[in-house]
Design an enzyme around this catalytic site. Structure first.
Site, PDB file in Angstrom:
ATOM      1  N   GLY A 155      20.048  61.326  34.131  1.00  0.00           N
ATOM      2  CA  GLY A 155      18.671  61.464  33.645  1.00  0.00           C
ATOM      3  C   GLY A 155      17.779  60.519  34.432  1.00  0.00           C
ATOM      4  N   ARG A 156      16.654  60.141  33.817  1.00  0.00           N
ATOM      5  CA  ARG A 156      15.699  59.287  34.536  1.00  0.00           C
ATOM      6  C   ARG A 156      16.312  57.952  34.941  1.00  0.00           C
ATOM      7  NH1 ARG A 156      13.098  60.902  30.240  1.00  0.00           N
ATOM      8  NH2 ARG A 156      13.777  58.911  29.422  1.00  0.00           N
ATOM      9  N   ILE A 157      17.072  57.324  34.028  1.00  0.00           N
ATOM     10  CA  ILE A 157      17.636  56.006  34.360  1.00  0.00           C
ATOM     11  C   ILE A 157      18.754  56.148  35.396  1.00  0.00           C
ATOM     12  CG2 ILE A 157      18.773  53.933  33.435  1.00  0.00           C
ATOM     13  CD1 ILE A 157      17.317  54.528  30.743  1.00  0.00           C
ATOM     14  N   ARG A 177      25.711  66.752  32.246  1.00  0.00           N
ATOM     15  CA  ARG A 177      25.867  68.006  31.503  1.00  0.00           C
ATOM     16  C   ARG A 177      25.336  69.173  32.328  1.00  0.00           C
ATOM     17  NH1 ARG A 177      23.079  66.959  25.950  1.00  0.00           N
ATOM     18  NH2 ARG A 177      21.904  65.810  27.485  1.00  0.00           N
ATOM     19  N   ARG A 238      25.095  52.774  25.754  1.00  0.00           N
ATOM     20  CA  ARG A 238      25.343  52.558  24.330  1.00  0.00           C
ATOM     21  C   ARG A 238      26.811  52.242  24.108  1.00  0.00           C
ATOM     22  NH1 ARG A 238      20.813  52.026  23.523  1.00  0.00           N
ATOM     23  NH2 ARG A 238      19.404  53.037  22.076  1.00  0.00           N
ATOM     24  N   GLU A 267      28.343  46.292  18.041  1.00  0.00           N
ATOM     25  CA  GLU A 267      27.592  45.109  18.450  1.00  0.00           C
ATOM     26  C   GLU A 267      26.685  44.641  17.310  1.00  0.00           C
ATOM     27  OE1 GLU A 267      25.720  47.062  21.883  1.00  0.00           O
ATOM     28  OE2 GLU A 267      23.787  46.900  20.857  1.00  0.00           O
ATOM     29  N   HIS A 285      22.965  43.295  25.178  1.00  0.00           N
ATOM     30  CA  HIS A 285      22.070  44.468  25.080  1.00  0.00           C
ATOM     31  C   HIS A 285      20.645  44.118  25.541  1.00  0.00           C
ATOM     32  CE1 HIS A 285      21.550  48.564  22.887  1.00  0.00           C
ATOM     33  NE2 HIS A 285      20.677  48.456  23.882  1.00  0.00           N
ATOM     34  N   ILE A 286      20.557  43.747  26.818  1.00  0.00           N
ATOM     35  CA  ILE A 286      19.256  43.320  27.361  1.00  0.00           C
ATOM     36  C   ILE A 286      18.731  44.274  28.441  1.00  0.00           C
ATOM     37  CG2 ILE A 286      19.450  40.846  26.872  1.00  0.00           C
ATOM     38  CD1 ILE A 286      20.360  40.599  29.922  1.00  0.00           C
ATOM     39  N   GLY A 287      19.289  45.494  28.484  1.00  0.00           N
ATOM     40  CA  GLY A 287      18.919  46.423  29.566  1.00  0.00           C
ATOM     41  C   GLY A 287      17.423  46.535  29.797  1.00  0.00           C
TER      42      GLY A 287
HETATM   43  C1  DGY Z   1      16.891  51.806  24.495  1.00  0.00           C
HETATM   44  O1  DGY Z   1      15.696  51.936  24.722  1.00  0.00           O
HETATM   45  O2  DGY Z   1      17.585  52.740  24.093  1.00  0.00           O
HETATM   46  C2  DGY Z   1      17.467  50.450  24.699  1.00  0.00           C
HETATM   47  O3  DGY Z   1      18.834  50.420  24.530  1.00  0.00           O
HETATM   48  C3  DGY Z   1      16.778  49.472  23.776  1.00  0.00           C
HETATM   49  O4  DGY Z   1      16.901  48.218  24.316  1.00  0.00           O
END
Ligand code: DGY
Length: 321
Positions: A155-157, A177, A238, A267, A285-287
């Site tokens: 996807g975008r990321i 997918r 996730r 978590e 969880h600092i993405g």
């Molecule tokens: C998201 O935007 O889904 C990130 O995991 C939140 O930090």
């Protein structure tokens, strides 16, 4: 009368100021996550909810909030929200896509570089006084440049992660997918492969699919065994897409070389098995956690909520009618 909105976690001053122009705001600036009962009590008479991935929005909660029109998540992922239950009650649900793509991609890259060159392990060793001088064969890492980057979830990321690979002369393969547009493939020099081939060929396997019942434990013992023993697994999407217990076994037994993790099952309670391992980088969880991006996410969620509460269509509506 202004519509009433509950904001479940601490947000920025400008987010509250914007909301206050349009709504009567109850906000949790103390930032202690509400337990389900407290959330239900506070949501009772509200028209809007601005929430985070730490809040579970299920049909029981929605049933106790008959006036609710919108659930605005401050995240791109929305596995904390029962979307079908929102739709069944005519409640709009929204997320914050786009504004966090680059920061999240940067963090995936930080995990790749950090695991490949053993940054956190070696920093711990330096602090512990274990570094006594330079040696040729000291604490060798592996190269990121010219390696094969496998992206699971384009996807975008995923695309933002792939884009950064050009500067490292990497070969980029991906599985998704649905295959992405051929123009995107050629812009990113990314080749579509089967899941099997992705597992077999990747030197760095980066997971970027959303979490859902279908993606639960997508990477477990069987998948890890199909990867190269030199491979590095990166998960910043996730917890739950990886079977943490199976990953710990694989890292312990050299089934794969290392892992870089920003997310975990259950978590913030990590499986204690991770703690004894040097070949894993563990982050909280600092993405998306940069100043600019978190401000943009909060404002995006606020704009979604206000649009819904003032008769408009939120820009990031997940369940259009
Ligand atoms: C998201 O935007 O889904 C990130 O995991 C939140 O930090």
């Amino acid at each position: 009368m202004k519509p009433k909105i509950l904001v479940t976690r601490e947000v920025f001053d400008e987010t509250l100021a914007f909301l206050a122009q349009h709504c009567e705001v109850e906000s949790n600036q103390q930032d202690v996550a509400f337990d389900p009962d407290a959330l239900a009590r506070r949501l009772g008479g509200k028209d809007g909810l601005m929430c985070a991935l730490t809040d579970r929005v299920d049909s029981k909660l929605l049933a106790g909030a008959p006036n609710l029109k919108v659930v605005a998540n401050i995240a791109v992922g929305y596995n904390n929200i029962d979307l079908a239950a929102c739709t069944a009650r005519g409640i709009m649900a929204t997320n914050t896509p786009g504004v966090l793509d680059d920061s999240t991609a940067d963090l995936a890259w930080a995990l790749m570089l950090g695991t490949a060159r053993r940054l956190t392990e070696l920093e711990r060793r330096v602090r512990a006084g274990e570094w006594t001088g330079w040696r040729l064969k000291q604490w060798l890492g592996v190269d990121v440049h010219h390696a094969t980057l496998g992206i699971f979830g384009m996807g975008r990321i995923g695309q933002a992660i792939a884009k950064r690979a050009a500067g490292f002369d990497m070969t980029v393969i991906y599985h998704n997918r649905n295959r992405v547009d051929s123009r995107v493939e050629s812009r990113l020099a990314a080749a579509y492969v089967s899941k099997e081939e992705l597992l077999r060929r990747s030197d760095f396997l980066v997971l970027q699919m959303p979490y859902s019942p279908e993606t639960h434990h997508l990477i477990g013992a069987a998948e890890l065994k199909r990867m190269k023993p030199t491979a590095i697994l990166i998960n910043s999407t996730r917890g739950g897409v990886v079977d943490d217990a199976a990953l710990i076994e694989a890292l312990r037994n050299g089934v794969i070389r290392a892992a870089g993790l920003d997310v975990f099952e259950n978590e913030p309670k990590l499986d204690p098995g991770f703690m004894a391992l040097d070949n894993v980088v563990l982050l909280p969880h600092i993405g998306s956690s940069t100043e600019a991006t978190r401000r943009a996410m909060a404002m995006t969620a606020a704009k979604n909520a206000v649009a819904a509460l003032t008769g408009g269509t939120p820009p990031n509506l997940l369940n259009p009618r």
